[in-house]
Design a protein around this motif. Structure first.
Motif, PDB file in Angstrom:
ATOM      1  N   TYR A 238      23.037  26.325  49.433  1.00  0.00           N
ATOM      2  CA  TYR A 238      21.858  27.024  49.974  1.00  0.00           C
ATOM      3  C   TYR A 238      20.735  27.058  48.927  1.00  0.00           C
ATOM      4  N   VAL A 241      19.367  23.404  48.399  1.00  0.00           N
ATOM      5  CA  VAL A 241      18.464  23.015  49.497  1.00  0.00           C
ATOM      6  C   VAL A 241      17.103  23.697  49.316  1.00  0.00           C
ATOM      7  N   GLY A 242      17.134  24.986  49.006  1.00  0.00           N
ATOM      8  CA  GLY A 242      15.888  25.734  48.793  1.00  0.00           C
ATOM      9  C   GLY A 242      15.091  25.177  47.635  1.00  0.00           C
ATOM     10  N   PHE A 245      13.527  21.908  48.595  1.00  0.00           N
ATOM     11  CA  PHE A 245      12.482  22.250  49.573  1.00  0.00           C
ATOM     12  C   PHE A 245      11.197  22.695  48.841  1.00  0.00           C
ATOM     13  N   SER A 284      12.914  21.769  55.718  1.00  0.00           N
ATOM     14  CA  SER A 284      12.624  23.034  56.409  1.00  0.00           C
ATOM     15  C   SER A 284      13.701  23.316  57.456  1.00  0.00           C
ATOM     16  N   TRP A 287      16.880  24.182  55.646  1.00  0.00           N
ATOM     17  CA  TRP A 287      16.798  25.539  55.104  1.00  0.00           C
ATOM     18  C   TRP A 287      17.077  26.558  56.210  1.00  0.00           C
ATOM     19  N   THR A 291      20.075  29.273  56.292  1.00  0.00           N
ATOM     20  CA  THR A 291      19.744  30.706  56.384  1.00  0.00           C
ATOM     21  C   THR A 291      20.463  31.310  57.587  1.00  0.00           C
ATOM     22  N   ASN A 329       8.547  29.491  55.862  1.00  0.00           N
ATOM     23  CA  ASN A 329       9.482  28.393  55.553  1.00  0.00           C
ATOM     24  C   ASN A 329       9.873  27.562  56.762  1.00  0.00           C
ATOM     25  N   MET A 359       9.349  30.354  49.841  1.00  0.00           N
ATOM     26  CA  MET A 359      10.514  30.216  48.963  1.00  0.00           C
ATOM     27  C   MET A 359      10.516  31.282  47.866  1.00  0.00           C
ATOM     28  N   GLU A 362      11.846  34.193  49.577  1.00  0.00           N
ATOM     29  CA  GLU A 362      13.293  34.068  49.773  1.00  0.00           C
ATOM     30  C   GLU A 362      14.043  34.554  48.543  1.00  0.00           C
TER      31      GLU A 362
END
Lengths: 456, 75
Positions: A238, A241-242, A245, A284, A287, A291, A329, A359, A362
């Motif tokens: 996770y 990936v973020g 991104f 996106s 993500w 999430t 996001n 982000m 996040e």
């Protein structure tokens, strides 16, 4: 190369930022320096008065500094990871963007790496890590992985820079001795090219697992604890990936700004933005998937402490920030990048800024709500509001990124000149050869048809 | 600044990288020693140290390979 030759160099525009500095450059540099100076002064006050000048306290003992740390290290994935993957996959369109991506990595890693030290309040305590650190703690894994990533990224930026430094050295105009020192005697001979190529090939394979490990290990700082909202097995991927991104978004913003400022329109073309923004759109969606999976499993378990954090984010104090994060996001990038009509430079720029904000939110939403709602039921819900020192140090990081990038552009080409030249000379041939390898040869097809007839 | 000074500075820059590599190695060895002394999961410390040391040694070797390669072939 003599002066006659380089004046007519077809890539002269790529050298221009090194030799010509406009008034706008000094103005922006002065503003960025001022921000850094103010933030630096506030940091000195933190050194004198301690962490009392921040909004941190019990139970929220991590604030903006750790959020910024994760955020900046995340952005660093723009560079080396994207550059290495594109190089490894022989994507020819990578050539004008790899250098910018690699520079982002080196600068933001240095900025991000400073934040845990700022968070210490007393930076001298970093020495405790040396004298009595525990190497089985994810905190120390982080120290090693970030140091390794920073070293690898700097080397990965430097090696492909050597041929361009040699070009600058041969022009002999400015900083001649510096380029002489940095070029390591490179002369463009086939032997020299072979040495560099071999080293870059090893590095690009090596840097990908290092980059992935960095953000995975950062996620483990949270996931290895039993804190509600943090103890998750998917935190590693996770976070990665973020990070990719936000890294792509940062790369797109830098590309758009410097394309306009230095007139690189001929090099950073629509196709580069089209491909990168498609990648941003994919990230996106990815993500959103992560999430959704993360929150759904937490909700389904319905563990009381977990649900306290869950509702604190979804419809509690952090709800506006949580839903703004989802909009930034997911909603905005999907609308702006999902439709070809909107996927133009202005749309891509808005989507990228939106992702950067999203982000950062996040990271905020991961760090604060879990600390504000600890597992111990007798601890009251914590409140965190950042102080001006913390806000200014976030601005310091952003200003340092801009300033660092501008300084780099005054010393080295922002677009890899030798890779562009090499691409012009060899890409068409190489790609056509590769394409031939993708499909069955006409003779093989013919023989297959003949065999088919015989079988019938 | 003449060519000899530049070469000396170049050698110094590579030495600096090896300074970092050797410092990391020394730190890892020290932390393994600490882990054994206080009986604090030394086997995990050894495993992590091996990975960290290996990465930095490879990075140092790549840079040295390029440095030596470019200087050896210098025309």
């Amino acid at each position: 190369m003599n002066s006659q030759n380089y004046k007519t160099d077809e890539d002269e525009v790529l050298f221009r930022p090194i030799y010509h500095t406009g008034r706008g450059f000094y103005l922006i540099a002065a503003v960025l320096l001022l921000i850094m100076l103010v933030a630096g002064t506030l940091y000195v006050s933190q050194l004198i008065y301690g962490l009392g000048v921040t909004g941190m306290g019990e139970p929220v003992t991590w604030g903006f500094y750790i959020i910024d740390f994760i955020f900046f290290i995340g952005i660093s994935h723009a560079g080396t990871l994207i550059s290495a993957i594109l190089r490894l996959s022989k994507a020819e369109w990578r050539r004008p963007i790899t250098r910018m991506a690699e520079v982002i990595t080196a600068i933001v890693l240095a900025i991000g790496g400073l934040h845990p030290i700022i968070d210490l309040g007393r930076p001298d305590r970093i020495l405790h890590l040396v004298t009595s650190g525990r190497l089985q703690s994810p905190l120390l894994w982080d120290v090693f992985s970030i140091t390794a990533y920073f070293t690898a990224s700097t080397v990965y930026l430097y090696l492909p820079l050597i041929p361009d430094i040699a070009l600058l050295r041969d022009r002999g105009d400015k900083h001649h001795k510096l380029y002489e020192f940095l070029s390591w005697g490179y002369n463009g001979s086939p032997e020299h090219k072979k040495v560099l190529e071999r080293a870059i090939n090893i590095l690009m394979v090596m840097v990908i697992p290092i980059a992935i490990s960095v953000h995975t290990i950062i996620s483990w700082i949270f996931a290895m604890t039993l804190q509600p909202g943090w103890h998750s097995t998917i935190f590693g991927p996770y976070f990665v990936v973020g990070a990719i991104f936000s890294g792509i978004a940062a790369l797109l913003i830098i590309m758009i700004i410097f394309r306009k400022a230095y007139h690189f329109e001929n090099y950073l073309r629509d196709v580069h933005f089209d491909y990168l923004s498609t990648l941003l759109l994919i990230m996106s969606l990815l993500w959103f998937y992560f999430t959704f999976a993360e929150y759904l499993t937490g909700f389904y378990g319905h563990e009381p402490q977990e649900m306290r954090v869950f509702f604190y984010k979804i419809d509690g104090r952090f709800a506006p920030l949580f839903w703004l994060m989802v909009v930034c996001n997911f909603v905005i990038p999907v609308i702006l990048l999902g439709f070809k009509k909107l996927r133009k430079i202005p749309g891509i720029l808005i989507a990228s800024f939106s992702v950067i904000l999203g982000m950062w939110l996040e990271r905020l939403i991961i760090v604060i709500p879990s600390l504000a709602n600890p597992r111990l039921s007798y601890v009251r819900t914590g409140v965190y509001f950042p102080s001006i020192t913390e806000v200014m140090l976030l601005l310091f990081g952003l200003a340092a990124l801009g300033f660092g990038f501008m300084m780099f552009s005054k010393l080295f080409p922002l677009i890899s000149i030798w890779e562009i030249k090499e691409g012009r000379e060899e890409s068409v041939h190489n790609v056509s050869q590769r394409l031939k390898g993708y499909f069955p040869a006409p003779q093989a097809m013919h023989s297959m048809e003949v065999e088919g007839h015989h079988e019938q | 600044m003449n060519n000899k000074t530049i070469v000396i500075l170049q050698v110094f820059s590579v030495t600096l990288i090896w300074g970092l590599v050797l410092s990391i190695t020394a730190l890892c060895i020290h932390l393994i020693h600490v882990a054994y002394r206080v009986h604090d999961v030394p086997d995990a410390t050894v495993a992590i140290s091996i990975i960290a040391i290996l990465i930095f040694w490879v990075l140092g070797s790549i840079l040295t390979y390029v440095f030596v390669g470019l200087h050896k072939q210098r025309g």
